[in-house]
Design an enzyme around this catalytic site. Structure first.
Site, PDB file in Angstrom:
ATOM      1  CB  SER A 139      11.275   1.030   9.061  1.00 28.70           C
ATOM      2  OG  SER A 139      10.087   1.214   8.389  1.00 28.70           O
ATOM      3  CG  HIS A 165       8.225   2.655  13.463  1.00 32.12           C
ATOM      4  ND1 HIS A 165       8.811   1.461  13.823  1.00 32.12           N
ATOM      5  CD2 HIS A 165       7.888   2.524  12.154  1.00 32.12           C
ATOM      6  CE1 HIS A 165       8.832   0.654  12.780  1.00 32.12           C
ATOM      7  NE2 HIS A 165       8.268   1.263  11.758  1.00 32.12           N
ATOM      8  CD  GLU A 178       9.477   0.152  17.526  1.00 35.50           C
ATOM      9  OE1 GLU A 178      10.221  -0.613  18.133  1.00 35.50           O
ATOM     10  OE2 GLU A 178       9.608   0.353  16.308  1.00 35.50           O
ATOM     11  CG  ASN A 182      11.175  -2.926  11.095  1.00 36.14           C
ATOM     12  OD1 ASN A 182      10.497  -3.867  10.666  1.00 36.14           O
ATOM     13  ND2 ASN A 182      10.797  -1.680  11.003  1.00 36.14           N
TER      14      ASN A 182
HETATM   15  N1  CAA Z   1      -5.944  -0.830   5.263  1.00 36.39           N
HETATM   16  C1  CAA Z   1      -6.961  -0.583   6.126  1.00 36.39           C
HETATM   17  N2  CAA Z   1      -7.669  -1.557   6.730  1.00 36.39           N
HETATM   18  C2  CAA Z   1      -7.359  -2.829   6.436  1.00 36.39           C
HETATM   19  C3  CAA Z   1      -6.322  -3.159   5.537  1.00 36.39           C
HETATM   20  C4  CAA Z   1      -5.604  -2.107   4.944  1.00 36.39           C
HETATM   21  N3  CAA Z   1      -4.591  -2.319   4.103  1.00 36.39           N
HETATM   22  N4  CAA Z   1      -6.250  -4.510   5.445  1.00 36.39           N
HETATM   23  C5  CAA Z   1      -7.207  -5.005   6.260  1.00 36.39           C
HETATM   24  N5  CAA Z   1      -7.880  -3.997   6.853  1.00 36.39           N
HETATM   25  C6  CAA Z   1      -8.968  -4.113   7.829  1.00 36.39           C
HETATM   26  C7  CAA Z   1     -10.201  -4.776   7.239  1.00 36.39           C
HETATM   27  O1  CAA Z   1     -11.044  -3.818   6.662  1.00 36.39           O
HETATM   28  C8  CAA Z   1     -10.830  -5.416   8.453  1.00 36.39           C
HETATM   29  O2  CAA Z   1     -11.504  -4.426   9.190  1.00 36.39           O
HETATM   30  P1  CAA Z   1     -12.790  -4.768  10.097  1.00 36.39           P
HETATM   31  O3  CAA Z   1     -12.446  -5.964  10.925  1.00 36.39           O
HETATM   32  O4  CAA Z   1     -12.960  -3.523  10.894  1.00 36.39           O
HETATM   33  O5  CAA Z   1     -13.877  -5.026   9.145  1.00 36.39           O
HETATM   34  C9  CAA Z   1      -9.635  -5.836   9.316  1.00 36.39           C
HETATM   35  O6  CAA Z   1      -8.537  -5.024   8.864  1.00 36.39           O
HETATM   36  C10 CAA Z   1      -9.304  -7.304   9.141  1.00 36.39           C
HETATM   37  O7  CAA Z   1      -9.109  -7.540   7.745  1.00 36.39           O
HETATM   38  P2  CAA Z   1      -9.426  -8.889   6.987  1.00 36.39           P
HETATM   39  O8  CAA Z   1     -10.498  -9.629   7.731  1.00 36.39           O
HETATM   40  O9  CAA Z   1      -9.660  -8.589   5.543  1.00 36.39           O
HETATM   41  O10 CAA Z   1      -8.050  -9.673   6.991  1.00 36.39           O
HETATM   42  P3  CAA Z   1      -7.188 -10.219   8.180  1.00 36.39           P
HETATM   43  O11 CAA Z   1      -8.026 -10.688   9.333  1.00 36.39           O
HETATM   44  O12 CAA Z   1      -6.228 -11.146   7.555  1.00 36.39           O
HETATM   45  O13 CAA Z   1      -6.394  -8.936   8.712  1.00 36.39           O
HETATM   46  C11 CAA Z   1      -4.391  -7.717   8.692  1.00 36.39           C
HETATM   47  C12 CAA Z   1      -5.606  -8.172   7.882  1.00 36.39           C
HETATM   48  C13 CAA Z   1      -4.846  -6.863   9.877  1.00 36.39           C
HETATM   49  C14 CAA Z   1      -3.524  -6.893   7.767  1.00 36.39           C
HETATM   50  C15 CAA Z   1      -3.662  -9.002   9.225  1.00 36.39           C
HETATM   51  O14 CAA Z   1      -3.403  -9.872   8.150  1.00 36.39           O
HETATM   52  C16 CAA Z   1      -2.362  -8.677   9.933  1.00 36.39           C
HETATM   53  O15 CAA Z   1      -2.353  -8.297  11.096  1.00 36.39           O
HETATM   54  N6  CAA Z   1      -1.223  -8.872   9.222  1.00 36.39           N
HETATM   55  C17 CAA Z   1       0.098  -8.580   9.767  1.00 36.39           C
HETATM   56  C18 CAA Z   1       0.338  -7.084   9.736  1.00 36.39           C
HETATM   57  C19 CAA Z   1       1.655  -6.724  10.326  1.00 36.39           C
HETATM   58  O16 CAA Z   1       2.415  -7.531  10.834  1.00 36.39           O
HETATM   59  N7  CAA Z   1       1.955  -5.431  10.250  1.00 36.39           N
HETATM   60  C20 CAA Z   1       3.223  -4.912  10.683  1.00 36.39           C
HETATM   61  C21 CAA Z   1       4.128  -4.821   9.500  1.00 36.39           C
HETATM   62  S1  CAA Z   1       5.745  -4.290   9.960  1.00 36.39           S
HETATM   63  C22 CAA Z   1       5.586  -2.641  10.095  1.00 36.39           C
HETATM   64  O17 CAA Z   1       4.585  -2.044   9.834  1.00 36.39           O
HETATM   65  C23 CAA Z   1       6.818  -1.927  10.542  1.00 36.39           C
HETATM   66  C24 CAA Z   1       7.795  -1.580   9.522  1.00 36.39           C
HETATM   67  O18 CAA Z   1       8.524  -0.606   9.761  1.00 36.39           O
HETATM   68  C25 CAA Z   1       8.039  -2.354   8.292  1.00 36.39           C
HETATM   69  P1  NAD Z   2       5.791   4.017  -0.196  1.00 41.50           P
HETATM   70  O1  NAD Z   2       6.786   3.670  -1.236  1.00 41.50           O
HETATM   71  O2  NAD Z   2       4.445   3.387  -0.199  1.00 41.50           O
HETATM   72  O3  NAD Z   2       5.546   5.605  -0.168  1.00 41.50           O
HETATM   73  C1  NAD Z   2       6.560   6.564  -0.088  1.00 41.50           C
HETATM   74  C2  NAD Z   2       5.998   7.869  -0.642  1.00 41.50           C
HETATM   75  O4  NAD Z   2       6.923   8.917  -0.347  1.00 41.50           O
HETATM   76  C3  NAD Z   2       5.807   7.830  -2.167  1.00 41.50           C
HETATM   77  O5  NAD Z   2       4.495   8.246  -2.493  1.00 41.50           O
HETATM   78  C4  NAD Z   2       6.864   8.825  -2.670  1.00 41.50           C
HETATM   79  O6  NAD Z   2       6.473   9.518  -3.834  1.00 41.50           O
HETATM   80  C5  NAD Z   2       6.987   9.759  -1.479  1.00 41.50           C
HETATM   81  N1  NAD Z   2       8.233  10.518  -1.447  1.00 41.50           N
HETATM   82  C6  NAD Z   2       9.483  10.090  -1.759  1.00 41.50           C
HETATM   83  N2  NAD Z   2      10.374  11.080  -1.609  1.00 41.50           N
HETATM   84  C7  NAD Z   2       9.670  12.173  -1.197  1.00 41.50           C
HETATM   85  C8  NAD Z   2      10.021  13.515  -0.905  1.00 41.50           C
HETATM   86  N3  NAD Z   2      11.281  13.938  -0.992  1.00 41.50           N
HETATM   87  N4  NAD Z   2       9.037  14.361  -0.501  1.00 41.50           N
HETATM   88  C9  NAD Z   2       7.759  13.948  -0.416  1.00 41.50           C
HETATM   89  N5  NAD Z   2       7.362  12.679  -0.690  1.00 41.50           N
HETATM   90  C10 NAD Z   2       8.310  11.813  -1.076  1.00 41.50           C
HETATM   91  O7  NAD Z   2       6.530   3.746   1.210  1.00 41.50           O
HETATM   92  P2  NAD Z   2       5.871   3.434   2.636  1.00 41.50           P
HETATM   93  O8  NAD Z   2       5.724   1.966   2.775  1.00 41.50           O
HETATM   94  O9  NAD Z   2       4.707   4.329   2.856  1.00 41.50           O
HETATM   95  O10 NAD Z   2       7.071   3.858   3.601  1.00 41.50           O
HETATM   96  C11 NAD Z   2       7.292   5.200   3.949  1.00 41.50           C
HETATM   97  C12 NAD Z   2       8.152   5.276   5.199  1.00 41.50           C
HETATM   98  O11 NAD Z   2       7.490   4.595   6.272  1.00 41.50           O
HETATM   99  C13 NAD Z   2       9.544   4.626   5.078  1.00 41.50           C
HETATM  100  O12 NAD Z   2      10.459   5.358   5.861  1.00 41.50           O
HETATM  101  C14 NAD Z   2       9.298   3.253   5.665  1.00 41.50           C
HETATM  102  O13 NAD Z   2      10.452   2.647   6.162  1.00 41.50           O
HETATM  103  C15 NAD Z   2       8.339   3.585   6.779  1.00 41.50           C
HETATM  104  N6  NAD Z   2       7.494   2.472   7.219  1.00 41.50           N
HETATM  105  C16 NAD Z   2       7.020   1.566   6.312  1.00 41.50           C
HETATM  106  C17 NAD Z   2       6.215   0.528   6.746  1.00 41.50           C
HETATM  107  C18 NAD Z   2       5.664  -0.477   5.785  1.00 41.50           C
HETATM  108  O14 NAD Z   2       5.183  -1.526   6.220  1.00 41.50           O
HETATM  109  N7  NAD Z   2       5.690  -0.245   4.488  1.00 41.50           N
HETATM  110  C19 NAD Z   2       5.868   0.434   8.108  1.00 41.50           C
HETATM  111  C20 NAD Z   2       6.344   1.401   9.002  1.00 41.50           C
HETATM  112  C21 NAD Z   2       7.163   2.421   8.547  1.00 41.50           C
END
Ligand code: CAA
Ligand code: NAD
Length: 283
Positions: A119, A140, A152, A190
């Site tokens: 991330s 990503h 990404e 991020n």
């Molecule tokens: N896994 C798989 N599918 C999922 C799901 C999940 N966890 N959650 C929801 N869905 C699917 C549903 O099945 C539904 O599918 P259909 O339309 O095909 O039937 C669709 O997504 C919409 O779901 P809902 O109607 O139940 O709920 P919603 O309209 O609130 O949508 C959401 C759910 C898509 C998650 C929406 O809330 C959303 O876009 N949230 C923000 C997500 C976001 O910002 N993600 C980025 C996070 S940051 C990141 O990933 C980067 C990082 O490194 C941290």
């Molecule tokens: P998570 O905690 O759900 O899963 C991580 C998994 O990796 C666990 O099942 C753990 O047992 C496994 N693991 C740890 N060390 C390991 C090793 N040495 N070998 C094999 N498996 C190992 O975490 P997550 O949310 O799936 O995040 C995973 C990666 O993806 C991180 O780098 C995170 O920053 C990135 N990421 C997360 C998100 C998010 O929204 N959570 C979005 C984009 C990218």
């Protein structure tokens, strides 16, 4: 570069989603994690997601079984020995990732691309753990992987053009949209998202509003699909903290200082949805 067999490291929320979309696109997949129970949990999520597609008559039960059959699971990292690409999705920690990449470099065939779903961590530094930095790249995905369109793509300093091209092509095969960004802490996604989440946590910490009120403001006022605290719980508070630490250390600017309340929750084991409790409680 002909990619047919994909290894995904980590069967957590991201790794299981990546394995699912790769198998749906016809790739042969091997999903690896440390313990069988983590693999079972990841496969359980994939099964549930695909079953929802069957229930909605978007796929047949036979198609679902074909997709599942394309995914093997293992706890043995040696499975990297005959794959064309590895996509690493283990925890957001440089030591863990460097260690994995060092091993993969020894095991994977010379032609194999080593991609990371990090991330925020520097791709160039992860690549430096290997003797093939030209084949290391950031790929990503966003959470939830089966739904979110963006990937990404981040080149390290030495990433070869043909490796970038192969990842862009693969992203399109997965029915996702590639966007190239440079190798800076947090990339674009991020760098922009996580300070907003951190600031939302500060508003709770300082007593400006309750988590529910903060989320309502951002949902109804800014049309965000989820409020920032619900999103933080969804991402994982441990992952949010790691990302803020990478931004803080990488830029050296106090504006990225992780909120003490975020640190406290992670220390308590309140990691959000995946642990059953974060800003909200989950059954
Ligand atoms: N896994 C798989 N599918 C999922 C799901 C999940 N966890 N959650 C929801 N869905 C699917 C549903 O099945 C539904 O599918 P259909 O339309 O095909 O039937 C669709 O997504 C919409 O779901 P809902 O109607 O139940 O709920 P919603 O309209 O609130 O949508 C959401 C759910 C898509 C998650 C929406 O809330 C959303 O876009 N949230 C923000 C997500 C976001 O910002 N993600 C980025 C996070 S940051 C990141 O990933 C980067 C990082 O490194 C941290
Ligand atoms: P998570 O905690 O759900 O899963 C991580 C998994 O990796 C666990 O099942 C753990 O047992 C496994 N693991 C740890 N060390 C390991 C090793 N040495 N070998 C094999 N498996 C190992 O975490 P997550 O949310 O799936 O995040 C995973 C990666 O993806 C991180 O780098 C995170 O920053 C990135 N990421 C997360 C998100 C998010 O929204 N959570 C979005 C984009 C990218």
């Amino acid at each position: 570069m002909d990619i047919q067999k994909v290894m995904v490291i980590g069967a957590g929320q991201m790794g299981s989603g990546i394995a699912q979309v790769c198998a749906m696109a016809g790739f042969s997949v091997v999903l690896q994690d440390l313990k069988d129970e983590f693999l079972d949990r990841g496969m359980g999520v994939i099964n549930k997601n695909l079953q929802r597609q069957v229930d909605k008559e978007r796929m047949t039960a036979a198609e679902k079984e074909e997709i599942i059959a394309r995914i093997q699971t293992t706890t043995d990292i040696q499975a990297a020995k005959d794959v064309d690409i590895v996509i690493e999705a283990a925890v957001e920690n440089m030591e863990v990732k460097s260690n994995i990449f060092r091993q993969l470099d020894e095991i994977a065939p010379a032609h194999a691309i080593l991609a990371t779903n990090t991330s925020s961590l520097p791709i160039t530094e992860i690549a430096a753990a290997t003797k093939r930095p030209e084949k290391v790249i950031g790929m990503h995905f966003m959470n939830p992987v089966p739904v979110m369109k963006l990937v990404e793509i981040i080149r390290g300093l030495a990433t070869a053009d043909e490796v970038y091209q192969a990842i862009e092509d693969m992203t399109k095969k997965l029915n996702k949209v590639p966007v190239e960004v440079n190798d800076f802490p947090g990339f674009v996604s991020n760098r922009v998202l996580m300070p907003m989440i951190n600031e939302a946590i500060y508003t709770v910490y300082e007593g400006v509003a309750t988590p529910e009120a903060v989320d309502e403001v951002m949902k109804l006022g800014m049309n965000h699909p989820m409020g920032p605290l619900t999103l933080a719980d969804f991402i994982g508070l441990d992952t949010c903290l790691y990302i803020m630490e990478v931004l803080h250390e990488g830029f050296g600017d106090d504006k990225y200082r992780p909120c003490p309340l975020l640190r406290k929750y992670v220390k308590a084991g309140w990691l959000g949805r995946k642990s059953g409790r974060g800003f909200y409680v989950y059954e």
